[in-house]
Design an enzyme around this catalytic site. Structure first.
Site, PDB file in Angstrom:
ATOM      1  CB  SER A 222      -0.888   0.021   1.251  1.00  0.00           C
ATOM      2  OG  SER A 222      -1.521   1.273   1.377  1.00  0.00           O
TER       3      SER A 222
ATOM      4  CE1 TYR B 277      -4.115  -1.955   5.007  1.00  0.00           C
ATOM      5  CE2 TYR B 277      -3.473   0.247   4.292  1.00  0.00           C
ATOM      6  CZ  TYR B 277      -3.916  -1.026   3.987  1.00  0.00           C
ATOM      7  OH  TYR B 277      -4.158  -1.376   2.684  1.00  0.00           O
TER       8      TYR B 277
HETATM    9  P1  NAP Z   1     -11.468  -5.773   0.336  1.00  0.00           P
HETATM   10  O1  NAP Z   1     -12.428  -5.572  -0.762  1.00  0.00           O
HETATM   11  O2  NAP Z   1     -11.862  -5.472   1.737  1.00  0.00           O
HETATM   12  O3  NAP Z   1     -10.936  -7.268   0.245  1.00  0.00           O
HETATM   13  C1  NAP Z   1     -10.109  -7.803   1.231  1.00  0.00           C
HETATM   14  C2  NAP Z   1      -9.816  -9.249   0.859  1.00  0.00           C
HETATM   15  O4  NAP Z   1      -8.947  -9.814   1.858  1.00  0.00           O
HETATM   16  C3  NAP Z   1     -11.083 -10.081   0.823  1.00  0.00           C
HETATM   17  O5  NAP Z   1     -11.070 -10.897  -0.309  1.00  0.00           O
HETATM   18  C4  NAP Z   1     -11.004 -10.900   2.098  1.00  0.00           C
HETATM   19  O6  NAP Z   1     -11.547 -12.203   1.945  1.00  0.00           O
HETATM   20  C5  NAP Z   1      -9.502 -11.027   2.318  1.00  0.00           C
HETATM   21  N1  NAP Z   1      -9.236 -11.230   3.743  1.00  0.00           N
HETATM   22  C6  NAP Z   1      -9.351 -10.312   4.730  1.00  0.00           C
HETATM   23  N2  NAP Z   1      -9.118 -10.882   5.925  1.00  0.00           N
HETATM   24  C7  NAP Z   1      -8.843 -12.188   5.675  1.00  0.00           C
HETATM   25  C8  NAP Z   1      -8.532 -13.303   6.490  1.00  0.00           C
HETATM   26  N3  NAP Z   1      -8.419 -13.199   7.830  1.00  0.00           N
HETATM   27  N4  NAP Z   1      -8.312 -14.498   5.903  1.00  0.00           N
HETATM   28  C9  NAP Z   1      -8.430 -14.620   4.564  1.00  0.00           C
HETATM   29  N5  NAP Z   1      -8.718 -13.613   3.745  1.00  0.00           N
HETATM   30  C10 NAP Z   1      -8.930 -12.410   4.282  1.00  0.00           C
HETATM   31  O7  NAP Z   1     -10.153  -4.906   0.128  1.00  0.00           O
HETATM   32  P2  NAP Z   1      -9.265  -4.558  -1.159  1.00  0.00           P
HETATM   33  O8  NAP Z   1      -9.227  -3.093  -1.255  1.00  0.00           O
HETATM   34  O9  NAP Z   1      -9.661  -5.360  -2.337  1.00  0.00           O
HETATM   35  O10 NAP Z   1      -7.858  -5.016  -0.606  1.00  0.00           O
HETATM   36  C11 NAP Z   1      -7.037  -5.949  -1.265  1.00  0.00           C
HETATM   37  C12 NAP Z   1      -5.586  -5.631  -0.918  1.00  0.00           C
HETATM   38  O11 NAP Z   1      -5.246  -4.326  -1.416  1.00  0.00           O
HETATM   39  C13 NAP Z   1      -5.325  -5.581   0.592  1.00  0.00           C
HETATM   40  O12 NAP Z   1      -4.066  -6.171   0.868  1.00  0.00           O
HETATM   41  C14 NAP Z   1      -5.289  -4.085   0.886  1.00  0.00           C
HETATM   42  O13 NAP Z   1      -4.520  -3.795   2.030  1.00  0.00           O
HETATM   43  C15 NAP Z   1      -4.645  -3.574  -0.384  1.00  0.00           C
HETATM   44  N6  NAP Z   1      -4.848  -2.138  -0.647  1.00  0.00           N
HETATM   45  C16 NAP Z   1      -6.109  -1.630  -0.868  1.00  0.00           C
HETATM   46  C17 NAP Z   1      -6.253  -0.264  -1.114  1.00  0.00           C
HETATM   47  C18 NAP Z   1      -7.593   0.367  -1.367  1.00  0.00           C
HETATM   48  O14 NAP Z   1      -7.647   1.612  -1.412  1.00  0.00           O
HETATM   49  N7  NAP Z   1      -8.659  -0.384  -1.536  1.00  0.00           N
HETATM   50  C19 NAP Z   1      -5.123   0.556  -1.139  1.00  0.00           C
HETATM   51  C20 NAP Z   1      -3.879  -0.002  -0.901  1.00  0.00           C
HETATM   52  C21 NAP Z   1      -3.751  -1.345  -0.672  1.00  0.00           C
HETATM   53  P3  NAP Z   1     -12.927 -12.667   2.662  1.00  0.00           P
HETATM   54  O15 NAP Z   1     -13.908 -11.573   2.463  1.00  0.00           O
HETATM   55  O16 NAP Z   1     -13.258 -13.926   1.967  1.00  0.00           O
HETATM   56  O17 NAP Z   1     -12.565 -12.901   4.114  1.00  0.00           O
END
Ligand code: NAP
Length: 258
Positions: free
Chosen positions: A151, A164
């Site tokens: 991130s 985070y």
């Molecule tokens: P999201 O829609 O909330 O998705 C999070 C994913 O992580 C879900 O598929 C969830 O699976 C999985 N997850 C969370 N806790 C878990 C656990 N304990 N065990 C297994 N799986 C777990 O978020 P996203 O934005 O797509 O995030 C994806 C990645 O991008 C993350 O690493 C996040 O930190 C990174 N990121 C996001 C942003 C942003 O602005 N959105 C920016 C920078 C980085 P389940 O629902 O099946 O549990």
């Protein structure tokens, strides 16, 4: 989905957290390029099945696997299932592509971050990524690719996401350690550091137009990101042309906080 070319044909991939958000877009992109994709989920079984359905609708091949990545025992059990699932479909258990995408992190000030919240973010983002990788790396074929989703917050200066951001800096450190370890096998390991991407993770933030405006004003390309923006960057790093890039943590943000 962007249909580039079938360059990943014959390859196998594991994408963690692929039921929703960025992970789903990455899984769909990789499958659209020809790889067989293991769609990992933690709690969102219906979402993961929907990712598989979307991939199959696009003509790709995928199946689901489950583990709460906070549990090393669940991760080990998932790899036993994964070995069998890949063996049934390919005759072997080898993995060509690992995308460590699963992650979590609420918007909390330093004062608001209690022990449980701190442990949760490190347990999912760092411990989970570490132990998934520990299982996956020995299964990876020469020429493989690992991509960790970090991130922009790893840069620090995010007062509402300090824990985070620290967890994502740990992801960058692991990226470099894994790259060093796997270089002799011609396996590259890189991290992508997304900026603000419209997913469930930032749903609360997206409801606050003043905050979103402020972020967009600090972004050279003048918009927030979509999950497909990150999937496209993953696709670039998986291309043959990216074979000399390893150990790098690459900001994919539309030029945020330049
Ligand atoms: P999201 O829609 O909330 O998705 C999070 C994913 O992580 C879900 O598929 C969830 O699976 C999985 N997850 C969370 N806790 C878990 C656990 N304990 N065990 C297994 N799986 C777990 O978020 P996203 O934005 O797509 O995030 C994806 C990645 O991008 C993350 O690493 C996040 O930190 C990174 N990121 C996001 C942003 C942003 O602005 N959105 C920016 C920078 C980085 P389940 O629902 O099946 O549990």
């Amino acid at each position: 989905m962007t249909m580039r070319r079938a360059s990943l044909s014959g390859k196998t991939a594991l994408v963690t957290g692929a039921g929703r958000g960025i992970g789903r877009a990455i899984a769909r992109q990789i499958a659209s390029e020809g790889a067989l994709v293991a769609v990992h989920y933690g709690a969102s079984v219906q979402a993961a099945l929907e990712t598989v359905r979307l991939i199959e609708e696009d003509g790709g091949e995928a199946f689901t696997v489950q583990a709460d990545v906070r549990s090393v025992a669940e991760i080990a059990a998932m790899f036993e299932v994964l070995d069998k699932a890949f063996a049934t479909r390919t005759g072997g258990r080898d993995i060509d592509i690992l995308v460590n995408n699963a992650g979590a992190g609420a918007s909390l000030s330093i004062a608001q971050t209690d022990e449980e919240a701190f442990d949760r973010v490190f347990s999912i983002n760092v411990k989970g990524l570490f132990f998934v990788s520990q299982q996956a790396l020995p299964r990876m074929r020469p020429g493989g690719r690992v991509i960790n989703i970090s991130s922009l917050t790893a840069r620090g200066q995010m007062m509402d996401r300090a824990a985070y951001g620290a967890s994502k800096l740990a992801v960058n450190s692991l990226t470099q350690s894994f790259a060093q370890l796997l270089g002799p096998q011609n396996i590259t390991v890189n991290a992508i550091m997304p900026g603000l991407i419209e997913t469930d993770l930032v749903a609360e933030l997206m409801k606050n137009p003043a905050v979103v405006d402020a972020i967009v004003k600090q972004t050279a390309l003048g918009r927030t990101g979509k999950p497909t923006d990150i999937a496209s960057a993953v696709s670039l790093l998986l291309s043959d042309e990216a074979g000399w890039i390893t150990g790098q943590c690459i900001e994919v943000t539309g030029g945020a906080r330049l």
